[in-house]
Design an enzyme around this catalytic site. Structure first.
Site, PDB file in Angstrom:
ATOM      1  N   GLU A 434       0.843  -1.204   0.000  1.00 31.71           N
ATOM      2  CA  GLU A 434       0.000   0.000   0.000  1.00 31.71           C
ATOM      3  C   GLU A 434       0.878   1.254   0.000  1.00 31.71           C
ATOM      4  OE1 GLU A 434      -2.539   2.322   3.441  1.00 31.71           O
ATOM      5  OE2 GLU A 434      -2.191   0.180   3.673  1.00 31.71           O
ATOM      6  N   ASP A 512      -0.988  -1.267   5.851  1.00 30.55           N
ATOM      7  CA  ASP A 512      -0.866  -0.712   7.202  1.00 30.55           C
ATOM      8  C   ASP A 512      -1.804  -1.430   8.169  1.00 30.55           C
ATOM      9  OD1 ASP A 512       0.905   1.121   6.220  1.00 30.55           O
ATOM     10  OD2 ASP A 512      -0.516   2.785   6.137  1.00 30.55           O
ATOM     11  N   ASP A 514      -3.985  -0.486  10.191  1.00 33.73           N
ATOM     12  CA  ASP A 514      -5.014   0.437  10.670  1.00 33.73           C
ATOM     13  C   ASP A 514      -6.287   0.226   9.856  1.00 33.73           C
ATOM     14  OD1 ASP A 514      -4.495   1.565   8.225  1.00 33.73           O
ATOM     15  OD2 ASP A 514      -3.642   3.432   8.990  1.00 33.73           O
ATOM     16  N   ASP A 516      -7.700   2.048   7.456  1.00 38.57           N
ATOM     17  CA  ASP A 516      -7.506   2.235   6.014  1.00 38.57           C
ATOM     18  C   ASP A 516      -6.808   1.029   5.393  1.00 38.57           C
ATOM     19  OD1 ASP A 516      -8.784   4.497   5.403  1.00 38.57           O
ATOM     20  OD2 ASP A 516      -7.029   5.797   5.207  1.00 38.57           O
TER      21      ASP A 516
END
Length: 646
Positions: A434, A512, A514, A516
């Protein structure tokens, strides 16, 4: 049926012992697929299959499955009970033969069972061999019979322990930790999905699942009851409940063609994906086979004939293909075959040729009647088919663009791809990373001999909501196809994937840790599930697990992957450690990323597999589709497991 005839049909003489079972403990994967999580759950399915066979033969309408506190499993049915009389050939009770001889069972005697759910007839004896302890209790002939085993060996002869007018079989088994070294912890969700599926496939049977390891807010054990009166019709409503319907009715039929019981249910939605699920004797044949070919043939010829006769295709400039009739279609085909022949990579592709015409005829008759009786629905379906044909022609051009070499690429590969030097695909892995920032760090940290990096810019297209040509026109998706070296499209299936030239046997999604990152992960997985399912089924897709925390105290440095680990490590460091929370991959330097997430010696990769294709289909359509209420309900139900970043 008289009791005498019943006994004649299913007695000790019905049980045939095919071979010994010593081999099972030495080569368990040959019998149950693997000794990981999937194989562990397969043990339950094997025992439940016996009860389902009784239900299919008309002798059982209730099955109870219990996960006990120690992760042992108890199954109970109200069938006839496994025969306990003397087996002439073996010289012991038929129950002992069933429990200790591989391939022994009434399934091999056509008089006892016309149709059976087990794939290879390994049955409950295989479960016995792979259990540290198993106890069988049989209610039959007015008595309660019992026998126990350790690792497949009998502890004592079958004995009567009481009297009862009930009939049925109870099996309790403890998976052997020397075989299942990874885990013996059962997933309630996995078992729940399979029990629900079995209830839909065998209408009228009540299946309960109880988890004695967990209690609800009332202090009662977690439990569900599955029962279906309408069978596949209800199954379709459940599966397609997260999609917007094109027609309100479920088109369904149930009957027998050429001696083969066929059940079909289908419905159209406004989406662009085709969702076909097929079963043979309750086994999910995710590789398809002759029954699916028969369904496709019956659907295409009948719909095309209707559309031609009605004049609705007169002004269509494009040729209509089979694919066009299946866009936005959700269908389930279930057949019962006395002697199924399976082929394909995972032995879940039906090969019986006689099934094709049986299903084709059944579908043709069902659809002809429905279209004539529901002209408004028929018009809606044909209009959707016409739109699908237009979109397919646009997609064909877009697919050609995917396969062509890009002038910005190097040697036909995307310019953003940092390739590895190793030429053997079985040794190579590619990380889909990403963002360019994390991609740069990954390029510095990787082992360039066998690790390639493909950075993805932002969030890729949500393929659940996109028409096919939009998918193939998307730059990031084109890069993924080109980097992997796979080709797409056959005459029968425009999305079929050819893995012959797959350049990396490990495709690792690295995002990541998280919200997102999780969303991007889900978008990529949705794309793989809808357009590259063969990649998942071949065991090539993995998810990297970067750490959430770095703890430092003095010269000591430790990583933690969750809050619990963070607290334990801090405690081991006697408290006071400085704790860094990684919000993204970009916050790590190249060395840290290699140490924690990319180094094969220390990293944790989660392999993506499809345990239950129908449930996966439902979850992806719910999470990534247009309907908000089911998604909200799912998130609220599962919020306890979510990581929320504020």
């Amino acid at each position: 049926m008289s009791e005498e005839a019943n006994k004649k049909q299913y007695s000790a003489d019905s049980i045939q012992a095919l071979e010994g079972m010593e081999h099972v403990r030495m080569r368990p994967s040959m019998y149950i697929g693997d000794v990981g999580v999937r194989g562990l759950h397969h043990l339950v399915y094997e025992v439940v299959d016996n009860s389902i066979d009784e239900a299919m033969a008309g002798h059982c309408d209730r099955i109870d499955v219990i996960i006990n506190e120690d992760n042992s499993i108890t199954t109970q049915d109200n069938g006839r009970g496994i025969p306990v009389d003397l087996h002439k050939k073996e010289g012991v009770s038929a129950l002992e033969v069933v429990m200790t001889k591989i391939g022994a069972g009434g399934k091999f005697d056509k008089d006892s069972y016309k149709v059976s759910g087990g794939l290879h007839g390994v049955g409950v004896s295989c479960v016995n061999a792979l259990s540290s302890h198993l106890k069988a209790t049989v209610y039959r002939d007015g008595k309660i019979w019992e026998q126990e085993y350790e690792r497949g060996k009998t502890l004592y002869p079958v004995k009567s322990v009481g009297e009862s007018k009930e009939t049925g079989t109870i099996v309790t088994f403890v998976p052997d930790t020397t075989i299942f070294t990874q885990t013996i912890e059962y997933s309630y969700e996995t078992l729940s999905n399979r029990m629900r599926e079995l209830a839909y496939l065998n209408k009228g049977v009540t299946i309960t699942l109880t988890d004695k390891r967990n209690k609800d807010e009332k202090g009662e054990f977690i439990s569900e009851t599955f029962h279906s009166e309408e069978g596949l019709k209800e199954f379709i409503k459940f599966l397609d409940g997260t999609r917007e319907p094109l027609i309100q009715n479920v088109i369904s039929m149930e009957g027998e063609k050429n001696g083969i019981p066929v059940e079909v249910a289908m419905v159209y939605n406004t989406g662009y994906t085709e969702n076909l699920h097929s079963y043979v004797n309750n086994i999910n044949t995710h590789e398809g086979g002759t029954h699916l070919s028969g369904f496709r043939r019956g659907l295409t010829t009948t719909l095309k004939k209707y559309a031609d006769n009605s004049g609705m295709l007169d002004k269509v400039k494009f040729e209509i293909s089979g694919d066009d009739f299946r866009e936005g279609l959700t269908a389930i085909v279930s057949v019962k075959v006395a002697e199924p022949q399976f082929e394909g990579q995972t032995k879940t592709k039906l090969g019986n040729r006689e099934v094709t015409s049986a299903v084709s005829q059944a579908v043709s008759e069902m659809l002809t009647d429905y279209l004539e009786e529901n002209p408004d629905d028929a018009k809606q379906i044909v209009e959707k088919v016409k739109l699908a044909a237009q979109a397919r022609h646009a997609a064909a051009k877009a697919r050609e663009m995917v396969q062509r070499k890009n002038p910005m690429s190097v040697g036909g590969l995307p310019g953003k791809l940092s390739d590895c030097s190793e030429q053997d695909p079985t040794k190579c892995e590619v990380f889909l990373v990403e963002g360019d920032s994390a991609g740069g760090t990954a390029k510095q940290g990787r082992d360039r001999n066998f690790q390639a990096i493909l950075p993805l810019r932002g969030k890729i297209l949500n393929v659940e909501k996109a028409m096919q040509h939009k998918v193939f026109e998307n730059e990031e998706i084109k890069n993924i196809y080109t980097a992997l070296g796979v080709t797409i499209g056959t005459e029968e299936d425009s999305k079929a994937l050819n893995l012959d030239k797959l350049r990396y046997h490990k495709v690792v999604i690295m995002c990541d840790a998280d919200v997102d990152g999780s969303h991007i992960e889900t978008l990529i997985l949705t794309f793989f599930f809808r357009y590259m399912r063969e990649l998942i089924e071949g065991g090539h897709v993995y998810i990297a697990t970067p750490p959430l925390y770095l703890l430092k105290k003095g010269s000591k440095k430790r990583y933690a992957w969750n809050d619990k680990e963070r607290d334990e490590i801090n405690k081991e460091m006697n408290g006071g450690a400085s704790i860094q929370r990684y919000k993204g991959l970009g916050e790590m330097n190249a060395e840290q990323l290699w140490d924690t997430t990319m180094n094969p010696e220390f990293r944790t990769l989660r392999q993506v597999n499809i345990d239950n294709a129908t449930e996966s289909d439902r979850i992806f359509s719910m999470l990534m589709g247009d309907e908000v209420p089911p998604r909200r309900e799912f998130i609220e139900k599962n919020a306890v497991y979510a990581n929320i970043d504020v």
